[in-house]
Motif scaffolding. Structure first.
Motif, PDB file in Angstrom:
ATOM      1  N   ALA A 138      55.005 -28.241  -4.677  1.00  0.00           N
ATOM      2  CA  ALA A 138      55.680 -27.942  -3.406  1.00  0.00           C
ATOM      3  C   ALA A 138      55.259 -28.929  -2.323  1.00  0.00           C
ATOM      4  O   ALA A 138      56.094 -29.416  -1.550  1.00  0.00           O
ATOM      5  N   ILE A 139      53.966 -29.236  -2.254  1.00  0.00           N
ATOM      6  CA  ILE A 139      53.464 -30.164  -1.233  1.00  0.00           C
ATOM      7  C   ILE A 139      54.156 -31.517  -1.347  1.00  0.00           C
ATOM      8  O   ILE A 139      54.534 -32.130  -0.340  1.00  0.00           O
ATOM      9  N   PHE A 140      54.343 -31.995  -2.577  1.00  0.00           N
ATOM     10  CA  PHE A 140      54.889 -33.338  -2.769  1.00  0.00           C
ATOM     11  C   PHE A 140      56.393 -33.362  -3.023  1.00  0.00           C
ATOM     12  O   PHE A 140      56.954 -34.434  -3.279  1.00  0.00           O
ATOM     13  N   ALA A 141      57.051 -32.226  -2.943  1.00  0.00           N
ATOM     14  CA  ALA A 141      58.503 -32.199  -3.127  1.00  0.00           C
ATOM     15  C   ALA A 141      59.192 -32.920  -1.976  1.00  0.00           C
ATOM     16  O   ALA A 141      58.831 -32.741  -0.809  1.00  0.00           O
ATOM     17  N   ASP A 142      60.181 -33.732  -2.284  1.00  0.00           N
ATOM     18  CA  ASP A 142      60.920 -34.452  -1.251  1.00  0.00           C
ATOM     19  C   ASP A 142      61.546 -33.480  -0.265  1.00  0.00           C
ATOM     20  O   ASP A 142      62.205 -32.517  -0.663  1.00  0.00           O
ATOM     21  N   GLY A 143      61.323 -33.746   1.002  1.00  0.00           N
ATOM     22  CA  GLY A 143      61.951 -32.941   2.048  1.00  0.00           C
ATOM     23  C   GLY A 143      61.159 -31.741   2.502  1.00  0.00           C
ATOM     24  O   GLY A 143      61.495 -31.144   3.534  1.00  0.00           O
TER      25      GLY A 143
END
Length: 584
Positions: A138-143
């Motif tokens: 979740a932290i590194f998900a785009d947007g």
């Protein structure tokens, strides 16, 4: 900076062997194979029960810990959630939390965390490595809007990770990170609750667990569950009987049955609630110290004469082309203009009128309360209107007579809006002093306090603002929690966030310092790096700091296990207890 906290020494690479920092021998606890014994809770004289009441001046903006970037949200979520590790509030040492131990590989890049067995989410589902994996996805998900991404990215490369088994996860950094343990206190969220939202896309995830979500839907592993949220009135939490911490006698923490956070309009109302004995803790303001000292014994509370806070307060000017343009952008971008305004701030008036002398002038982004890293030898800007006028003249500004408006070289009158959060009476008082000071230079300043969450929205979303008075919570290791502020790409790089590349040479140098400092295990070398960073900020003045203030918390004498820690913080609520049964 993510408001979540502190240390007196940097220990990361000393913990190469399996680490269980400061843990006592764990007593047997049914259903919990690896309880954590809190060193600050001996169990002597402690009792379960009671309702602990505090106050806050802002409603939360979100209940989603990943996207929360402001203290109104992070403070509301703190009792509900945990991270892999936590800093001891007294010593700052790194302590185990959801991770019970860890090892570091020979190349000093892969940290393998053994997760605490027997921990469950508040809905009874087991906590596993899948939750840590999901949190990082979740932290590194785009947007996805989050400050954690800035903190866990190194020289442009993100953290990598691998689930080893349900209770083991390995985190690998692209370079050796000497202060990594100070960066992995990020909040872990439940995969089973938030995965569907993430699968629907970043926009859906950013809005998930909004403040309109029923409180009991917010599921964590912390010592308290959120039971009720009434906007503008209160947040109520109830004790989680399955918490993974125990005291020295093996009793499950926390002791308190309920927490209540009353939402009040401003700091003056917080004071009145404490005086009426409706709350148990009050962050007494410096100017109230002498009065509260005189009343403490009579009204059965203790006021602590604490150290300087780690927090900082400042005014900043917007140089983001997405938020300001034309002449205003040119003024704010000129370091001579910023230095002139800094010289025109009467910090002596701020310290006496707002803080009653319990403060010292601040020139650095690191509070003098942080004895480890504060640099006292940075450039200073004593109150000097003549010097301010000289700097403005050098930058091409002229005034129409002794009392006329200040104009730039193109003849534009200098005027702009100054904002702060109106709930904070001290910031409003500072704003009035600053407005008056800058008007002595011929600048027309419109001072317009507003609600904290509206202010944060303009800072982080619309970027439509001119000058803002606000503050940051501090931490003992600036390179660990402050990357989202000081990196030019950071989401809270106040004056111009999320730059694709540094807009100035000095921001590029700060970027290099913050990339280097996280890799450096030697504390003395980090101190030198931080000293240079503080020099740059003082020279370039993206933030104009006001004062380093003393702390003076007031606490009811009915409470037990009350201690003060680094930066004047008071004991966490999971180890406080009432000495006698209390009804409310």
């Amino acid at each position: 900076m993510i408001p979540s906290k502190r240390s007196a020494v940097a220990l990361a690479l000393a913990l190469i062997a399996t680490a269980i920092a400061g843990a006592q021998a764990a007593p047997a606890v049914p259903g919990l194979p690896a309880p954590y014994v809190d060193r600050h809770a001996s169990g002597e004289g402690a009792r379960h029960g009671g309702v602990f009441v505090t106050s806050t001046i802002s409603d939360p903006r979100t209940f989603n810990p990943i996207v929360a970037q402001e203290t109104s949200s992070t403070a509301a979520l703190a009792p509900v959630f945990d991270g892999l590790v936590v800093g001891d509030f007294v010593t700052g040492e790194i302590e185990p939390a959801l991770a019970e131990s860890w090892t570091l590989s020979p190349d000093k890049r892969t940290w393998t965390f053994r997760l605490r067995r027997g921990v469950t989410w508040h809905d009874g589902r087991p906590f596993t490595a899948a939750d840590v994996d999901f949190t990082l996805r979740a932290i590194f998900a785009d947007g996805v809007i989050t400050s954690y991404k800035d903190i866990l990215t190194y020289e442009g490369k993100r953290l990598e990770w691998k689930v080893i088994d349900p209770h083991t996860i390995a985190l690998t950094t692209p370079v050796s990170v000497g202060i990594f343990l100070r960066q992995v206190g990020f909040t872990i969220v439940p995969k089973h609750k938030l995965e569907d939202a993430l699968n629907r896309g970043a926009a859906a995830f950013n809005q998930f667990w909004s403040v309109g979500t029923p409180a009991r839907e917010i599921v964590g592993t912390g010592g308290y569950t959120m039971a009720q949220y009434v906007p503008g009135q209160r947040i109520v939490y109830t004790r989680w009987s399955g918490y993974w911490k125990v005291d020295g006698k093996g009793n499950r923490l926390p002791y308190l049955t309920r927490l209540v956070s009353l939402i009040v309009p401003n700091l003056d109302q917080s004071r009145l609630k404490f005086q009426a004995r409706e709350t148990d803790l009050y962050g007494t303001r410096p100017r109230e110290f002498a009065e509260f000292q005189a009343r403490a014994a009579r009204e059965n509370f203790t006021i602590f004469d604490g150290p300087e806070t780690y927090s900082t307060e400042f005014v900043t000017l917007n140089v983001n082309p997405a938020g300001v343009s034309g002449a205003k952008l040119a003024w704010f971008s000129d370091v001579r203009f910023r230095r002139a305004l800094n010289h025109a701030i009467d910090r002596g008036a701020v310290i006496q009128q707002v803080y009653a002398g319990r403060a010292t002038p601040a020139w650095s982004p690191v509070s003098i309360g942080n004895r480890l890293y504060h640099n006292p030898r940075v450039q200073q800007y004593p109150y000097d209107l003549a010097r301010a006028q000289q700097l403005l003249a050098e930058a091409g500004f002229r005034r129409d007579g002794a009392t006329g408006p200040l104009r730039d070289a193109q003849g534009n009158a200098v005027e702009f809006m100054l904002s702060t959060n109106g709930e904070n009476n001290d910031r409003v008082a500072i704003g009035n002093i600053v407005r008056h000071d800058w008007e002595k230079l011929g600048i027309k300043v419109t001072f317009a306090p507003e609600a904290f969450n509206a202010l944060v929205a303009r800072l982080t979303s619309s970027y439509r603002w001119d000058a803002i008075i606000i503050g940051f919570t501090g931490s003992i290791e600036p390179g660990a929690g402050g990357r989202n502020v000081w990196l030019s790409s950071g989401s809270l790089h106040m004056w111009w966030p999320r730059q694709e590349k540094p807009a100035t040479t000095w921001e590029a140098e700060v970027d290099r310092i913050f990339d280097q400092v996280v890799q450096e295990p030697d504390q003395a070398k980090r101190r030198a790096m931080y000293a240079r960073w503080q020099e740059i900020i003082a020279e370039q003045v993206p933030l104009m700091h006001f004062a380093n203030t003393k702390t003076q918390p007031s606490v009811r004498n009915t409470l037990g296990n009350v201690k003060t820690g680094l930066g004047g913080v008071v004991s966490p609520n999971d180890i406080l207890y009432f000495k006698e049964p209390v009804r409310r």
